[in-house]
Every structure is written in structure tokens, then in C-alpha cells.
Scaffold this active site. Sequence first.
Site, PDB file in Angstrom:
ATOM      1  N   ASP A 331       0.826  -1.212   0.000  1.00  0.00           N
ATOM      2  CA  ASP A 331       0.000   0.000   0.000  1.00  0.00           C
ATOM      3  C   ASP A 331       0.857   1.257   0.000  1.00  0.00           C
ATOM      4  O   ASP A 331       2.018   1.245   0.392  1.00  0.00           O
ATOM      5  CB  ASP A 331      -0.930   0.016   1.215  1.00  0.00           C
ATOM      6  CG  ASP A 331      -0.152   0.056   2.532  1.00  0.00           C
ATOM      7  OD1 ASP A 331       0.863  -0.668   2.639  1.00  0.00           O
ATOM      8  OD2 ASP A 331      -0.559   0.806   3.432  1.00  0.00           O
ATOM      9  N   GLU A 332       0.247   2.335  -0.438  1.00  0.00           N
ATOM     10  CA  GLU A 332       0.810   3.692  -0.326  1.00  0.00           C
ATOM     11  C   GLU A 332       2.255   3.769  -0.818  1.00  0.00           C
ATOM     12  O   GLU A 332       3.078   4.480  -0.232  1.00  0.00           O
ATOM     13  CB  GLU A 332       0.710   4.178   1.124  1.00  0.00           C
ATOM     14  CG  GLU A 332      -0.725   4.311   1.602  1.00  0.00           C
ATOM     15  CD  GLU A 332      -0.845   4.694   3.063  1.00  0.00           C
ATOM     16  OE1 GLU A 332      -1.767   5.449   3.407  1.00  0.00           O
ATOM     17  OE2 GLU A 332      -0.013   4.232   3.880  1.00  0.00           O
TER      18      GLU A 332
END
Length: 521
Positions: A331-332
Site C-alpha cells: 500500500d501507499e
Amino acid sequence: MTTKLKAALAALLIAGSGALVTETAAAAPATTLQELVPQPAQLQPRPEITFTLTATAKIQLSTPDARQPAELLAGILRPSTGYALPITDTVQGDGIVLTSGADPKTGPEGYQLDVTPKQVVIRANTPAGHFNAVQTLRQLLPAKAEAKTKQQGPWQVPGASILDHPRYHHRGAMLDVSRHFFTPDQVKRYIDQIAAFKINYFHLHLSDDQGWRLEIKSWPELTKIGGSTEVGGRTGKLFYTQDQYKDLVAYAAARGITTIPEFDVPGHTNAAQASYAELNCDGKKRPLYTGTEVGFSSLCINKEITYKFVEDVIREVAAITPGPYLHIGGDEALSTPDADYQTFMNRALPLVKKYGKTTVGWHEFVKTTKDTSTIPQFWGTTTTDENVAAAAKRGNKVLMSPANRIYLDMKYDKNTKLGLDWAGLVEVKDSYSWNPGAYLKGVAEQNVRGVEAPLWTETIKTSQDIEYMAFPRLPVAAELGWAQASVHNWDRFAPRLGAQAPRWKVQGIGFYASPQVPWKK
């Protein structure tokens, strides 16, 4: 009111759901049968019956599958009752019986529980079923049964026949030990708390920008340097040895819980990049990071040493993780260009399979693979995601963790001192008022693997902080994962949730007393 009339009134149930008809239930004396969380699939009160656990009672087994659940139950009840509660392999006399032969409708995780005057009989076809039944029996006993010191009886269980099974197989809780580190004893305390609500997966977030928390023997600087600090700057030996990790995994397993370790890549990697210069494209170590911003770090995608590092981590962690899953984050990764992200996942995902594990990842990763065995964990705040919907259409099973519903670190309201609010304010009713099987466009009931409630720890420093943010929303997640959608009703659920308060007080859980919930005194 005659006993016969009480029995007739209490027996009026919504067929197949276990949901009590509230008008009728109010006319009969309240019992713990009306207080179960999560709600059983089918529940038939037997108000003419009461079972009393006595000093001579035994926990009786007719199947070796029930040995570990029986030991768990005995370990809970011996301190509070003061009874010996020996575990025997013969079924004879008063006590609690754990046996096989449950109705096929119970499936691989369900159970039948029948209360008679002399015995509580639990039937299940797997250890998981017995573990789940034990948690129900705990809630049928008085709250003081949870005490760590001897209490005064009687230890009574109301008469009932229960046939129960879960809506979803995966009912999870995640603890972030990277932003703030928690000792093995603190983690075990949380494992005990989640087990009580039939949570069967424990996701341990072991690496992030702020800390690397598990010993990797082939890369010792990861913990020597990367495991030396946390958010706010506290320093020390803030990591688990492999032996400590194996002990945590075994502790969870003894409560019917499978551990899923997470190492977040290719972003959220500053602790690793601070430990080894070669993981950076410029060959220079990054400074340790003790803030809370995200998205600034990335492994160097085009260096071969990166993939040796990833493989070594996967190999060592897979070897000490009996469960079938390994979470790779994903993620991210805001500082990793899309092409590089694809390149990285093309190399990393096969390594998980090479070492015999199935990949779980935050939902962003699923855009890089057509492998339907991988599990995307949806954490977004919208009800649409094209990549997740496409994965579901291909056959991937989605783990639901929408941040604005079930992230346990979100503030309850604007006055909550702990937590964050980037996904919104999430009161207890907000965390309950969504349907995992009809929440995300293109992801139907049959596409959902289950529900997980993550707890990120940017602002969480103590066990008391964990409990304040997790309770009462963790039991909400358990209810959503276990009880069928057809019985979800806030007005009926809130009193059952409120009835947990005396038990939590006995256990020393400092919960958030939401004004939305009618808390039992």
C-alpha cells in the site's frame, strides 16, 4: 408466570436466525442467552433447564480434536471457580463434554451446544468448531467466570440448544507493532481478547518506516538498527527474536487463531533502508524515522540486492510461520512509479509461492497480477474500486477492511484523544452499519473472504490505548464476520453489545463507553 408459559414465551425465535423477538424476550427473565456476541445462527432456549458447574465436574473428551480447546476452557475457569476441572478421555458424570458428530450444517467451524441439567454437551467436527463453542460457553457463564482470582458461585448456564456456524471463514484483527512496539506479553493480552469473539486470524504488521520488528538472521542490522526506535523517538531493543515470534504464533494457535505476518514492501520501508545502504538506489543509508507521514519511502526496484533481501525475509519468515499466509503490504507506495511497482510485484509475488505461502496484500497490489489465489485486502474509503472488482470477477476472494468502517484507530468523535481521523470519525454504530457482502461495487457476497479490523498505532502506546480503541468496535467486526446479514439490526445488536460491559470490567478492559450503546451495569 408458570414455568410452562415462560418456556413457551422464550421459545419464540425467528426461525433459523437466533434473533430473539424483543417484545417476548422482555417478558421473560433476562439471561446470558440474550447477550451473546457474535449472535448464533440458531438458538433455542430451554428455560426449564439450568446447568450448574460444581467442584466435582470434569471436562470430558471423546475426540482428540478437542484437547486444546478443552485446555483453553480449563485455563479460564480454574482460577475463577477454584475447581480442579480435570480433563478426562471418558464421558461419564457431570461436567462439560466435548465430542464429535455435529450436524453437517455446522460446517468446518461450527458447533452444537446443548445444555442439560447434568452436562453441557458440545459437538463439533473440527478443533476450530470446539474453539468457537468454548467462546460461546464462556459468555453463557456469569461475567465473574473471567476473573483471575477465586470468586463465589454458583456457576450456572441457562438451558439452551445452539446450532452455530459463521458467515465468513476469515474473521481477523490486525495489530501494528511497527509504529509503536508492544512486548510479547502485551500482544498475548490482545490475542486473548480477540479470541473471546471467535476471531480466527491475527495479522501482525511487523515492518514499516518507523521500525522493523522481527529478527531476520541473514540481515541482522534490520533489528539492530531498524528495530531500535519508534514513533516519538523511544529507543531500545524494540523487536522480537524468532523464538519470541514462534512463541506468539503458538500462543495464538492454542486459541484457535492463525497468525499472518506482514512485511510491507516496496513502500513503508524506511526502517530497512536505514539499516542497509545497499537497499537504496544511491547506496546511502536513510536516517531513522520517528514521524507519522506515509508514502515517502521505496526499496530500489532495479537493484538485484533488493530481491535477495525480499527472498531472504520471505524464506526466514515462512519457515517459522505454520499458517498458509504471508502479507506483503503493497500500500501507499507513492514514491514508486507504476512501472516500477509492477516490476517489483512481478519478482516478489512468485517468491511467496516459492516458499509455500499464499499472498495477502493491501488491495493496491492486485492490479499487478491475475493470480486468483492471492487475497486483496480492501482498505479504501469509497464503495468502488475497479481493480478489486476486476479481481473479484476473476475469482479472487476479497478481505474487507474499509478504513471508514472498521479501522480501529479512527477516532470515535472529535473529542477522542487517541487515534486519527483521516478516514472520518467512526462511532460504534458507523462501524456496524455496513454489509461486507454488499459494500463494494462488483464485490458480492460470494466474492468476500471475510472481515478484518486493523489497529494502526501512530497514537497507540499502551495496552490500555489498544483496548480503548478496539472495544467495543472489535466485537462489532466479529459480529459482522460471524452472524448472517439477515439478522443485522442495530436496535437488537446494541443491547447485546452493552451486555458485555460487566465481563470487560472483570477482565480489566478499559473500553469506550459509547453513548450509542445501552451499557449493562
